[in-house]
Structure formats: C-alpha cells, structure tokens
Design an enzyme around this catalytic site. Structure first.
Site, mmCIF file in Angstrom:
data_model
loop_
_atom_site.group_PDB
_atom_site.id
_atom_site.type_symbol
_atom_site.label_atom_id
_atom_site.label_comp_id
_atom_site.label_asym_id
_atom_site.label_seq_id
_atom_site.Cartn_x
_atom_site.Cartn_y
_atom_site.Cartn_z
ATOM 1 N N CYS A 87 0.792 -1.328 0.038
ATOM 2 C CA CYS A 87 0.123 -0.097 -0.089
ATOM 3 C C CYS A 87 1.045 1.162 0.016
ATOM 4 O O CYS A 87 1.495 1.540 -0.885
ATOM 5 C CB CYS A 87 -0.767 -0.052 1.241
ATOM 6 S SG CYS A 87 -2.407 1.116 0.806
ATOM 7 N N HIS A 174 -3.677 -5.162 1.511
ATOM 8 C CA HIS A 174 -3.164 -5.597 2.455
ATOM 9 C C HIS A 174 -2.930 -7.320 2.902
ATOM 10 O O HIS A 174 -4.027 -7.802 3.117
ATOM 11 C CB HIS A 174 -3.976 -5.106 3.768
ATOM 12 C CG HIS A 174 -3.636 -3.465 3.858
ATOM 13 N ND1 HIS A 174 -2.330 -3.177 4.561
ATOM 14 C CD2 HIS A 174 -4.219 -2.348 3.352
ATOM 15 C CE1 HIS A 174 -2.349 -1.564 4.433
ATOM 16 N NE2 HIS A 174 -3.308 -1.419 3.562
ATOM 17 N N GLU A 176 -1.519 -8.850 5.116
ATOM 18 C CA GLU A 176 -1.162 -9.241 6.538
ATOM 19 C C GLU A 176 -2.745 -9.376 7.280
ATOM 20 O O GLU A 176 -2.632 -9.808 8.354
ATOM 21 C CB GLU A 176 -0.392 -8.049 7.225
ATOM 22 C CG GLU A 176 -0.998 -6.818 7.414
ATOM 23 C CD GLU A 176 -0.734 -5.945 6.193
ATOM 24 O OE1 GLU A 176 -0.684 -6.206 5.109
ATOM 25 O OE2 GLU A 176 -0.685 -4.502 6.397
ATOM 26 N N ASP A 233 4.389 -13.413 32.103
ATOM 27 C CA ASP A 233 5.547 -12.798 31.780
ATOM 28 C C ASP A 233 6.772 -12.761 32.875
ATOM 29 O O ASP A 233 7.772 -13.280 32.202
ATOM 30 C CB ASP A 233 5.259 -11.341 31.235
ATOM 31 C CG ASP A 233 3.977 -11.337 30.253
ATOM 32 O OD1 ASP A 233 3.745 -12.535 29.672
ATOM 33 O OD2 ASP A 233 3.477 -10.309 30.381
ATOM 34 N N LYS A 379 2.965 -12.138 22.918
ATOM 35 C CA LYS A 379 2.346 -12.935 24.035
ATOM 36 C C LYS A 379 2.261 -14.527 23.655
ATOM 37 O O LYS A 379 2.526 -15.371 24.803
ATOM 38 C CB LYS A 379 0.672 -12.493 24.438
ATOM 39 C CG LYS A 379 0.316 -12.727 25.656
ATOM 40 C CD LYS A 379 0.997 -12.240 26.989
ATOM 41 C CE LYS A 379 0.227 -12.740 28.100
ATOM 42 N NZ LYS A 379 0.687 -11.980 29.486
ATOM 43 N N GLU A 521 -11.721 -3.610 33.079
ATOM 44 C CA GLU A 521 -11.886 -3.149 34.728
ATOM 45 C C GLU A 521 -12.653 -2.153 35.058
ATOM 46 O O GLU A 521 -13.051 -1.127 34.090
ATOM 47 C CB GLU A 521 -10.414 -2.772 34.987
ATOM 48 C CG GLU A 521 -9.387 -3.825 35.018
ATOM 49 C CD GLU A 521 -9.318 -4.831 35.831
ATOM 50 O OE1 GLU A 521 -10.144 -4.871 36.857
ATOM 51 O OE2 GLU A 521 -8.798 -6.229 35.433
HETATM 52 N N1 GLN Z 1 -2.333 6.952 2.712
HETATM 53 C C1 GLN Z 1 -2.241 6.031 1.476
HETATM 54 C C2 GLN Z 1 -3.482 6.125 0.605
HETATM 55 O O1 GLN Z 1 -4.533 6.654 1.058
HETATM 56 C C3 GLN Z 1 -1.896 4.668 1.850
HETATM 57 C C4 GLN Z 1 -2.931 3.902 2.649
HETATM 58 C C5 GLN Z 1 -2.473 2.707 3.318
HETATM 59 O O2 GLN Z 1 -1.152 2.177 3.038
HETATM 60 N N2 GLN Z 1 -3.137 1.773 3.832
HETATM 61 O O3 GLN Z 1 -3.605 5.482 -0.456
#
Ligand code: GLN
Length: 523
Positions: A87, A174, A176, A233, A379, A521
């Site tokens: 992106c 994306h 991920e 931890d 974690k 909490e």
């Molecule tokens: N800000 C950039 C856009 O609007 C990149 C967005 C992003 O990386 N999710 O295209």
C-alpha cells in the site's frame, strides 16, 4: 559483545509507515518461524547493525506526495535484498521511481478481487484470483520506471507490480489482514522463496540463544534482581534468567495485600519448588493498605500502589548483597514486543516517538541496567516459551491481572475487610469457570465489589449488604472486548454460591457492557 536476535536469526525488516496493521506483518512472518523485526520507516540503514534477508515497507496514513510525508532511506536499495512495498509502501516505491502517485477519484476500502496477471511470478505462487483487502485513497497513475504489472483488480490496474530485473515488488492490498484470503501465502512466498529466509525462529532455538546472550551480557559474577507477580510474563522471564545464571538472579514478589486468594503462597510453590527460582516473598500488605486508607479515587489508588511498590522493591533490593561484595547491577523487566512496538511505531512527522518507561524512577535511583529477555516476543510466543521451560499449564494460560490488583476491583475505599469479600467472591467465580471448562474461552474474568448496600432476605431475616458484579470478556487484543455469554444456569450457580458463602454480600449482578463504551476493569 552479546549478539542481537536479528544477528543470529535470518531476519525480515519491516519498516513501519504508521499503518494500524504493521505489527501484523511481523506477526504473520513469525508464524512461519521466520524472525521479523519492525522499525520506524525513518530507520537509517547504516545504523542497523545487522543485515536483513528482505525488507517490507508497510502501509501508512500519509500520502507520498504530501510535503511532510515520511520517506524511506534509499540505502535499502544498496542492501541488495528483496523488497516488498505494501500500500503506502508500494506508493513509496512508485514515488521514488517516477513520482506517478496521485489522489484517486474514489477511496477503496474493503474487499476486492485480485487478478493475477503473471502466474509465473514467485510472489503469487499458489495464489489465484482471490479476495484481497484494500484500504487506500491514493493510487498509481502510471507504471514506475523499470517496473511491470503482475496483478490487477477492478479498481486498481497497478494492484501488483515488480521491477523488471530486481526483486522489488509492490502490492496495493494488505496481505497481512485475514480478509485477504491468500495473504499468508503471499507473505510466505516473499519471505521463504524470494528472500530465502531460514525458518528457524522457534522457541527452542530462542531459549538457546537468549540464555547465551544473558550470560554474555551479565558476565561471570554480576547479579540481577527482578520483580515477579505470579503472572506468565514475569515467571517466564525469571525462569530464563535462572537457566542462564542460576542463583545470581534474585526474584522478589511483593505481597501488596491486594493479590488474589492464596496468590503469594501459590507463586512461591510454583516458582521455588516447581522451577527452582531464587525467590523472596515480601509481605508488605500493611504498608500498602495503610497508604490506601481513605482513598477512593481510582487514579490515586493506582498511583499509591505504584509508588509504594517502588519504595518496597528498592528497600528489599538494597538488602540483597551479591556474593562478590559488589552491588546488584541489573534489573530484569518482562517487557513484551507489543510494548516495544508501541514505543517505536511511526506516529508521524509532527509527533515525537513515545519512549518506553515501565519502571521510570526505579532505574534512575538504583542505577541499574535493564535486562529484557522477552522484548522480542509476542504474548503467544511467551506462552509457548513458558511451556517449553516447564512452567505449568494453568500458570502459562492465566488471564491477565492488573498491577493494582483487587484495589481497583473494590470500588471506593480499600480496606482489609472489603478486599477479603472481593477476593473470596472472585475465587468462587473463577473456580466455577474452571469447573465448567470455560476458562480458556474467556479472555479475562473477575469479581468486583460495589460500594453500595442493597436489601435482601436470608432465613427470614432482613439483610442489608453489598453487591458483587461479575465481569467476563472475550477479546483478541484487549482494545475492544465483548462480554461473555454464560448459560443462565451457570450464572445462577455462581450467584447462589457467592451469596451463601461470602459474608457481606446480598446480591450478585453480571456486567453486560462491551468495551467500548466500558473498559474491562471497573476502575
Ligand atoms: N495513505 C495512502 C492512501 O490513502 C496509503 C494507505 C495505506 O497504506 N493503507 O492510499
């Protein structure tokens, strides 16, 4: 000089441009047993101190063409390793290679269909047309110099690009996030096939390198102290220290009077008998409860507990005299990677990056050097490590427990009597949750004692006693949370046990508020 984890394991460098998903890139790669480390996009490559096997440029909220937009150090291209821009990261690659990025007519947010145009391409190996997740307003309006198209989508003709000769890739979507159905495969293709990173990031290997690193860092005689809480931890960190330097590590558990039922005794049993950790338990409950007298404001309670803790810990630490007559040199901290990410993630050109300070005053006064064996770990990696180190399953999978403990679960003034009521109710509630086999489905559960009285009737007698509120939530990240949908019969049983077994309680309620608007909490 002890070696950094990124010098020992093949590492993918994730440069963060401030996307809310950046840490997920790191997470995904770790799931394939590849070590990945995230650093701010402003990282100077010459100051890195290790050589990555590949570089990923994350997304980000900025526009590459804006005057104050963040830009990457061009030395990444001199590393001669594969690069993947996601992106904003792709837009940055395009900006560097011809500046053809502009504001699109419409924003694109949500699912889109990926069309793989170059099926031979390594990045898309095993990936066909599939759903990908988009979140952008800017787009490429031409091919960057030297690049070719490898994938398209209906709205993005430059959905995937690759340099003609070099291993430099860009994708508009994306991979991920889980909504990109083949996203994991794509990251795996990049890291394993293209970067050829070794998949040796395992907790077994980590123990070995970390124990050695601690030994090198501490040296043959210096000694280390650390606070433990009975949570996962600090227990894992302490066990690692013990593996590395034995009794030269001193763990201190401060009983602040607002721990859970039998906590200090249980922790002692688990840590000393079970794990061979050199632990001292300090009963400072009077000191804490005295300091809390008359205080009802939640923030004040937290502050008092924090300050009292530092005071008690310092006093006890002074009493520990290393065998060679010197002074304690190091302080163990159970800092985890999400805290590190929080402190290094890129927050934008105008904001200073927040520094991490868990123990602030403690370090300044005692002049101790920090040692943080878990600072590279998420974690779930810590839990896995805990199991490998022989820590018992229940402790490893325990719900989180706040530092100020039951003090913030007794609403209003904290007295010994009030703590005893809340503690007992909580014990019954958790016991029933475990019996019902629900403990691991719930992210956090506890009982709160409310500072109100309510009328009841018991054995034909009028009662006028306090109210217990039960809370149980489900969440993946604790940023948002939903309340847990118990069976009515379960709630009925817990309510009846609490009213019957805990003196001072006449009524039980169940908290059905999500976060937001409520917090987990009560205080
Ligand atoms: N800000 C950039 C856009 O609007 C990149 C967005 C992003 O990386 N999710 O295209």
């Amino acid at each position: 000089m002890s070696k950094q984890v990124s010098n020992v394991f093949d590492t993918i460098l994730v440069l963060d441009f401030g996307s809310q998903y950046s840490h997920l890139i790191t997470r995904r790669l770790r799931e394939f047993n590849i070590y990945a480390e995230m650093l701010p996009c402003t990282q100077k490559i010459s100051e890195l101190g290790w050589k990555p096997k590949g570089v990923i440029l994350s997304g980000g909220p900025y526009s590459v063409y804006a005057e104050d937009a963040p830009h990457v150090d061009h030395d990444i291209f001199k590393l001669n390793v594969p690069i993947l821009g996601i992106c904003y990261g792709m837009q940055e690659l395009a900006w560097i290679n011809g500046k053809q990025v502009h504001r699109g007519e419409k924003r694109e947010y949500g699912p889109a269909t990926l069309h793989v145009e170059d099926k031979e391409n390594d990045l898309f190996k095993g990936i066909d047309n599939s759903t990908v997740w988009m979140s952008h307003g800017d787009k490429l309006n031409g091919l960057p110099t030297g690049f070719k198209i490898i994938a398209t989508s209906d709205n993005s003709p430059y959905c995937g690009i690759k340099h003609e000769t070099e291993q430099i890739y860009g994708i508009q979507f994306h991979p991920e996030v889980t909504h990109s159905t083949m996203g994991k495969q794509l990251l795996r293709n990049f890291a394993i096939d293209i970067c050829q990173a070794e998949t040796n990031w395992t907790m077994e290997n980590f123990i070995e390198t970390e124990v050695q690193r601690i030994r090198d860092l501490v040296g043959p005689t210096a000694e280390v102290i650390g606070a433990v809480s009975g949570g996962v931890d600090s227990t894992v960190a302490s066990k690692l220290m013990t593996e590395a330097i034995g009794d030269r590590f001193h763990a201190i558990l401060v009983d602040n009077g607002v721990l859970r039922q039998d906590e200090a005794a249980n922790a002692k049993k688990a840590l000393v008998d079970g794990l061979g950790i050199n632990l001292s338990v300090i009963d400072a409950s009077d000191e804490f409860l005295d300091n809390l007298k008359g205080v009802t404001d939640p923030e004040k309670k937290r502050k008092i507990i924090g300050h009292t803790f530092i005071h008690v810990f310092e006093r006890e630490a002074e009493k520990i005299k290393p065998k060679d007559g010197s002074k304690i040199e190091f302080l163990l901290q159970g800092t985890l990677y999400p805290d590190v990410i929080e402190s290094i993630s890129f927050k934008g050109p105008s904001q200073t990056i927040k520094t991490h300070h868990n123990v602030g005053g403690l370090l300044d006064d005692m002049k101790l050097k920090l040692i943080e064996p878990l600072r590279e770990l998420f974690k779930d990696e810590v839990r896995h490590l805990g199991e490998l180190l022989g820590i018992n399953h229940d402790l490893v999978w325990r719900h989180p427990f706040p530092g100020p403990g039951i003090a913030i679960r007794v609403l209003g003034e904290v007295t010994r009597e009030q703590v005893a009521i809340a503690r007992k109710a909580d014990f019954i509630y958790i016991e029933e949750i475990r019996k019902a086999g629900l403990y691991n489905q719930i992210s956090q559960a506890f009982a709160c004692l409310l500072p109100v009285k309510s009328v009841g009737v018991m054995g034909d007698q009028r009662t006028y006693e306090q109210v217990i509120a039960l809370r149980a939530i489900e969440t993946t990240d604790f940023m948002t949370a939903d309340w847990f949908p118990f069976e009515h019969s379960f709630l009925k049983k817990v309510a009846s046990r609490i009213v019957n077994e805990v003196d001072g309680v006449a009524r039980v309620t169940y908290d059905i508020t999500s976060k937001p608007p409520a917090t987990v909490e009560w205080e």
